[in-house]
Design a protein around this motif. Structure first.
Motif, PDB file in Angstrom:
ATOM      1  N   PRO A   1      65.051 -49.187  97.490  1.00 50.00           N
ATOM      2  CA  PRO A   1      64.071 -48.215  97.049  1.00 50.00           C
ATOM      3  C   PRO A   1      62.701 -48.667  97.080  1.00 50.00           C
ATOM      4  CG  PRO A   1      65.769 -48.415  95.214  1.00 50.00           C
ATOM      5  CD  PRO A   1      65.780 -49.721  96.255  1.00 50.00           C
ATOM      6  N   PRO A   2      61.867 -47.699  96.928  1.00 54.83           N
ATOM      7  CA  PRO A   2      60.263 -47.961  97.140  1.00 54.83           C
ATOM      8  C   PRO A   2      59.749 -48.763  96.058  1.00 54.83           C
ATOM      9  CG  PRO A   2      60.538 -45.626  96.706  1.00 54.83           C
ATOM     10  CD  PRO A   2      61.865 -46.338  96.694  1.00 54.83           C
ATOM     11  N   PHE A   3      59.683 -49.962  95.911  1.00 56.59           N
ATOM     12  CA  PHE A   3      59.121 -50.654  94.675  1.00 56.59           C
ATOM     13  C   PHE A   3      57.845 -51.533  95.636  1.00 56.59           C
ATOM     14  CE2 PHE A   3      63.356 -50.715  93.109  1.00 56.59           C
ATOM     15  CZ  PHE A   3      63.089 -49.931  91.945  1.00 56.59           C
ATOM     16  N   ARG A   4      57.110 -52.052  94.686  1.00 54.97           N
ATOM     17  CA  ARG A   4      55.995 -52.670  95.126  1.00 54.97           C
ATOM     18  C   ARG A   4      55.977 -53.588  96.437  1.00 54.97           C
ATOM     19  NH1 ARG A   4      52.745 -56.423  91.207  1.00 54.97           N
ATOM     20  NH2 ARG A   4      51.741 -54.628  90.398  1.00 54.97           N
ATOM     21  N   GLU A   5      55.155 -53.261  97.267  1.00 54.28           N
ATOM     22  CA  GLU A   5      55.270 -53.950  98.653  1.00 54.28           C
ATOM     23  C   GLU A   5      55.345 -55.450  98.507  1.00 54.28           C
ATOM     24  OE1 GLU A   5      53.033 -53.793 102.733  1.00 54.28           O
ATOM     25  OE2 GLU A   5      53.223 -52.115 101.743  1.00 54.28           O
ATOM     26  N   GLY A   6      56.144 -56.174  99.228  1.00 53.91           N
ATOM     27  CA  GLY A   6      56.367 -57.630  99.191  1.00 53.91           C
ATOM     28  C   GLY A   6      57.101 -58.096  97.933  1.00 53.91           C
ATOM     29  N   THR A   7      57.768 -57.111  97.272  1.00 46.30           N
ATOM     30  CA  THR A   7      58.798 -57.722  96.493  1.00 46.30           C
ATOM     31  C   THR A   7      59.992 -57.368  96.858  1.00 46.30           C
ATOM     32  OG1 THR A   7      58.941 -55.522  95.093  1.00 46.30           O
ATOM     33  CG2 THR A   7      57.308 -57.336  94.202  1.00 46.30           C
ATOM     34  N   ALA A   8      61.090 -57.825  96.368  1.00 47.90           N
ATOM     35  CA  ALA A   8      62.544 -57.669  96.968  1.00 47.90           C
ATOM     36  C   ALA A   8      63.380 -56.649  95.936  1.00 47.90           C
ATOM     37  CB  ALA A   8      63.245 -59.030  97.155  1.00 47.90           C
ATOM     38  N   GLY A   9      62.592 -55.570  95.559  1.00 51.57           N
ATOM     39  CA  GLY A   9      63.141 -54.778  94.650  1.00 51.57           C
ATOM     40  C   GLY A   9      64.196 -54.034  95.150  1.00 51.57           C
ATOM     41  N   VAL A  10      65.289 -53.842  94.354  1.00 52.66           N
ATOM     42  CA  VAL A  10      66.608 -53.421  94.562  1.00 52.66           C
ATOM     43  C   VAL A  10      66.782 -52.299  93.682  1.00 52.66           C
ATOM     44  CG1 VAL A  10      69.030 -53.406  95.255  1.00 52.66           C
ATOM     45  CG2 VAL A  10      67.458 -55.213  95.985  1.00 52.66           C
ATOM     46  N   SER A  11      67.273 -52.863  92.358  1.00 48.63           N
ATOM     47  CA  SER A  11      67.524 -51.810  91.525  1.00 48.63           C
ATOM     48  C   SER A  11      66.711 -51.763  90.219  1.00 48.63           C
ATOM     49  CB  SER A  11      68.994 -51.664  91.384  1.00 48.63           C
ATOM     50  OG  SER A  11      69.502 -52.886  90.846  1.00 48.63           O
ATOM     51  N   GLU A  12      66.443 -52.818  89.600  1.00 46.32           N
ATOM     52  CA  GLU A  12      65.935 -52.961  88.409  1.00 46.32           C
ATOM     53  C   GLU A  12      64.794 -53.844  88.550  1.00 46.32           C
ATOM     54  OE1 GLU A  12      68.076 -50.698  86.922  1.00 46.32           O
ATOM     55  OE2 GLU A  12      68.890 -51.715  88.412  1.00 46.32           O
TER      56      GLU A  12
ATOM     57  N   ARG B   1      59.982 -57.736  91.415  1.00 51.65           N
ATOM     58  CA  ARG B   1      61.516 -58.042  91.443  1.00 51.65           C
ATOM     59  C   ARG B   1      61.778 -58.900  92.631  1.00 51.65           C
ATOM     60  NH1 ARG B   1      60.055 -52.995  89.502  1.00 51.65           N
ATOM     61  NH2 ARG B   1      61.750 -51.628  88.726  1.00 51.65           N
ATOM     62  N   ARG B   2      62.502 -60.101  92.183  1.00 49.78           N
ATOM     63  CA  ARG B   2      63.032 -61.066  93.007  1.00 49.78           C
ATOM     64  C   ARG B   2      64.587 -61.109  92.919  1.00 49.78           C
ATOM     65  NH1 ARG B   2      59.634 -66.045  92.717  1.00 49.78           N
ATOM     66  NH2 ARG B   2      59.593 -65.069  90.661  1.00 49.78           N
ATOM     67  N   TYR B   3      65.535 -60.878  93.806  1.00 48.73           N
ATOM     68  CA  TYR B   3      66.736 -60.515  93.622  1.00 48.73           C
ATOM     69  C   TYR B   3      67.535 -61.195  94.969  1.00 48.73           C
ATOM     70  CZ  TYR B   3      65.734 -57.008  90.201  1.00 48.73           C
ATOM     71  OH  TYR B   3      65.431 -56.138  89.127  1.00 48.73           O
ATOM     72  N   GLU B   4      68.747 -61.428  94.696  1.00 46.45           N
ATOM     73  CA  GLU B   4      69.629 -62.014  95.537  1.00 46.45           C
ATOM     74  C   GLU B   4      71.039 -61.107  95.194  1.00 46.45           C
ATOM     75  OE1 GLU B   4      70.502 -66.120  95.571  1.00 46.45           O
ATOM     76  OE2 GLU B   4      68.433 -66.660  95.663  1.00 46.45           O
ATOM     77  N   ILE B   5      71.476 -60.634  96.104  1.00 57.83           N
ATOM     78  CA  ILE B   5      72.647 -59.748  95.875  1.00 57.83           C
ATOM     79  C   ILE B   5      73.755 -60.380  96.892  1.00 57.83           C
ATOM     80  CG2 ILE B   5      73.697 -57.527  96.399  1.00 57.83           C
ATOM     81  CD1 ILE B   5      70.585 -56.483  96.834  1.00 57.83           C
ATOM     82  N   GLU B   6      75.081 -60.089  96.349  1.00 57.55           N
ATOM     83  CA  GLU B   6      76.182 -60.698  97.031  1.00 57.55           C
ATOM     84  C   GLU B   6      77.403 -59.684  96.789  1.00 57.55           C
ATOM     85  OE1 GLU B   6      78.069 -63.670  94.381  1.00 57.55           O
ATOM     86  OE2 GLU B   6      76.199 -64.811  94.223  1.00 57.55           O
ATOM     87  N   GLY B   7      78.194 -59.684  97.977  1.00 55.15           N
ATOM     88  CA  GLY B   7      79.066 -58.612  98.107  1.00 55.15           C
ATOM     89  C   GLY B   7      78.685 -57.225  98.594  1.00 55.15           C
ATOM     90  N   ALA B   8      77.431 -57.022  99.239  1.00 55.36           N
ATOM     91  CA  ALA B   8      77.043 -55.869  99.740  1.00 55.36           C
ATOM     92  C   ALA B   8      76.422 -55.994 100.954  1.00 55.36           C
ATOM     93  CB  ALA B   8      76.077 -55.178  98.646  1.00 55.36           C
ATOM     94  N   ASP B   9      76.443 -55.078 101.969  1.00 50.92           N
ATOM     95  CA  ASP B   9      75.562 -55.121 103.130  1.00 50.92           C
ATOM     96  C   ASP B   9      74.515 -53.888 102.599  1.00 50.92           C
ATOM     97  OD1 ASP B   9      74.262 -55.206 105.346  1.00 50.92           O
ATOM     98  OD2 ASP B   9      75.906 -54.336 106.490  1.00 50.92           O
ATOM     99  N   THR B  10      73.497 -54.412 101.878  1.00 46.60           N
ATOM    100  CA  THR B  10      72.677 -53.231 101.385  1.00 46.60           C
ATOM    101  C   THR B  10      71.632 -52.793 102.397  1.00 46.60           C
ATOM    102  OG1 THR B  10      71.048 -55.004 100.816  1.00 46.60           O
ATOM    103  CG2 THR B  10      72.848 -54.284  99.067  1.00 46.60           C
ATOM    104  N   GLN B  11      71.290 -51.619 102.190  1.00 53.10           N
ATOM    105  CA  GLN B  11      70.218 -51.014 102.852  1.00 53.10           C
ATOM    106  C   GLN B  11      68.909 -51.109 102.502  1.00 53.10           C
ATOM    107  OE1 GLN B  11      71.834 -46.791 102.996  1.00 53.10           O
ATOM    108  NE2 GLN B  11      73.618 -47.496 104.021  1.00 53.10           N
ATOM    109  N   THR B  12      67.912 -50.437 102.955  1.00 49.89           N
ATOM    110  CA  THR B  12      66.668 -50.782 102.748  1.00 49.89           C
ATOM    111  C   THR B  12      66.338 -50.384 101.105  1.00 49.89           C
ATOM    112  OG1 THR B  12      65.866 -49.906 104.527  1.00 49.89           O
ATOM    113  CG2 THR B  12      64.205 -49.697 102.861  1.00 49.89           C
TER     114      THR B  12
END
Length: 141
Positions: free
Chosen positions: A130-141, A117-128
């Motif tokens: 979920p545990p996706f593959r290390e080295g990816t920017a996994g957030v939700s999908e 997963r390679r994501y950019e998020i706007e409008g949120a101060d997101t926390q860590t």
């Protein structure tokens, strides 16, 4: 007739009533919208990952679109058969975090944990994320 929902869902809530159509227009009685938008890609590293993703994607899309606070959710193919474009919008950080929690605990989340997963998020101060593959920017999908 518009279906009304109360967001966030609570038994006794003083939060403003929101209709599905109003969410799409960004209008909420007595509340200011603070959308959270995620844009990026799902990256399959093998044909096996691609098959897993394709086998579970429609259910994941349907469940996400049915979540309170989901304004839009799209997972679209690209020219590369191993890459999909992801675009999602939620009414606020609470809706986005609820989505992330559901996904992390879902069959989709368990089965696609290895997909990049390679994501950019706007409008949120997101926390860590979920545990996706290390080295990816996994957030939700």
């Amino acid at each position: 007739m518009l279906r009304e929902i109360v967001y966030p869902p609570t038994e006794f809530s003083d939060t403003p009533r929101v209709t599905v159509a109003e969410i799409g227009r960004g209008a909420v009685e007595g509340a200011e919208m603070s959308y959270v938008r995620l844009r990026g890609e799902l990256l399959c590293h093998s044909e096996a990952e691609r098959e897993i993703m394709l086998g579970h994607l429609q259910c994941h899309i349907d469940l996400t679109r049915a979540e309170p606070g989901c304004v839009s959710f799209e997972v679209l193919p690209t020219d590369d058969p191993m890459v999909w474009r992801v675009e999602e919008t939620f009414v606020d950080v609470t809706a986005f975090e609820m989505h992330r929690t559901r996904v992390a605990r879902s069959e989709w989340g368990r089965l696609t944990v290895g997909i990049g997963r390679r994501y950019e998020i706007e409008g949120a101060d997101t926390q860590t994320p979920p545990p996706f593959r290390e080295g990816t920017a996994g957030v939700s999908e």
